[in-house]
Design an enzyme around this catalytic site. Sequence first.
Site, short mmCIF file in Angstrom:
data_model
loop_
_atom_site.label_atom_id
_atom_site.label_comp_id
_atom_site.label_asym_id
_atom_site.label_seq_id
_atom_site.Cartn_x
_atom_site.Cartn_y
_atom_site.Cartn_z
CB SER A 72 -0.90 0.02 1.23
OG SER A 72 -1.53 -1.23 1.40
N1 SAH Z 1 -0.63 -4.96 4.08
C1 SAH Z 1 0.17 -5.27 2.92
C2 SAH Z 1 -0.53 -4.97 1.60
C3 SAH Z 1 -1.63 -5.93 1.37
S1 SAH Z 1 -2.16 -6.19 -0.28
C4 SAH Z 1 1.52 -4.59 2.97
O1 SAH Z 1 1.81 -3.88 3.95
O2 SAH Z 1 2.31 -4.81 2.05
C5 SAH Z 1 -3.53 -7.23 0.14
C6 SAH Z 1 -3.15 -8.63 0.55
O3 SAH Z 1 -4.34 -9.27 0.99
C7 SAH Z 1 -2.59 -9.47 -0.57
O4 SAH Z 1 -1.32 -9.94 -0.25
C8 SAH Z 1 -3.60 -10.62 -0.71
O5 SAH Z 1 -3.00 -11.86 -1.00
C9 SAH Z 1 -4.22 -10.64 0.66
N2 SAH Z 1 -5.54 -11.26 0.73
C10 SAH Z 1 -6.60 -11.13 -0.11
N3 SAH Z 1 -7.63 -11.89 0.31
C11 SAH Z 1 -7.23 -12.51 1.45
C12 SAH Z 1 -7.84 -13.42 2.35
N4 SAH Z 1 -9.09 -13.87 2.19
N5 SAH Z 1 -7.13 -13.85 3.42
C13 SAH Z 1 -5.85 -13.43 3.61
N6 SAH Z 1 -5.23 -12.56 2.79
C14 SAH Z 1 -5.90 -12.11 1.72
#
Ligand code: SAH
Length: 224
Positions: A72
């Site tokens: 993000s």
């Molecule tokens: N917080 C992260 C950015 C997250 S991007 C950072 O600091 O870099 C969103 C993430 O959510 C992705 O890696 C994706 O794989 C995950 N995601 C999406 N659906 C999910 C679910 N049902 N359970 C766990 N993770 C999930």
Amino acid sequence: MTRAPEDQPLTSDELAERKMRFLFSLRSRGVTDARVLTAMEKVDRGLFVRGTFADRAYEDMPLPIACGQTISQPSVVGLMTQALQVNPRDTVLEVGTGSGYQAAILAQLARRVYTVDRYRRLVREASGLFLQLDLANITAIAADGSFGLPDQAPFDRIIVTAAAEDPPGPLLAQLKPGGIMVVPVGQSDTVQSLIKVVRTERGFDYEELRPVRFVPLVEGLGAE
Ligand code: SAH
């Protein structure tokens, strides 16, 4: 600032200036909480961005990471962390480990952080970074985070970093009374809203904070 890999490493003056500009851009976008700014000053975003985009790690933009996901935008990380009002004794659940950057910041502010991602590869790579940075209070787990972590629940704080159509029921149920959850809500391709949920003795209070854009929360484990 864009530098080719063959460039000399940055001098300590250049590093200090880069950090100053990074913090200035956070403040100018509304991240004003001193504890959050200190935490973000300590965690080097450059370690969490690999490959082609590594030299843009200090700019206020989301960047691609492995498994087609994104790290993000720093100001959004700051605003979400600020809205979460983390206390030093808190146990926090993050859904969406991604690069591990958000979890590393939460680890500066909370007693214990659990972070889950549906991609084992992202969990493995982030865990390696947590070890390298001595962040022993983070546990990263490969799981579908829509169901939370029943074994570790309840949580003082929950942060979801992927967009859900509604705040997932199991996550609401795993929030302590007085607890706070921050979650982007909306359809994946349209504008989403960042929502702050507070669990009261009687139910839940909802507050809409700002428009955001996140990758969607997807069911089940990923292929990698
Ligand atoms: N917080 C992260 C950015 C997250 S991007 C950072 O600091 O870099 C969103 C993430 O959510 C992705 O890696 C994706 O794989 C995950 N995601 C999406 N659906 C999910 C679910 N049902 N359970 C766990 N993770 C999930």
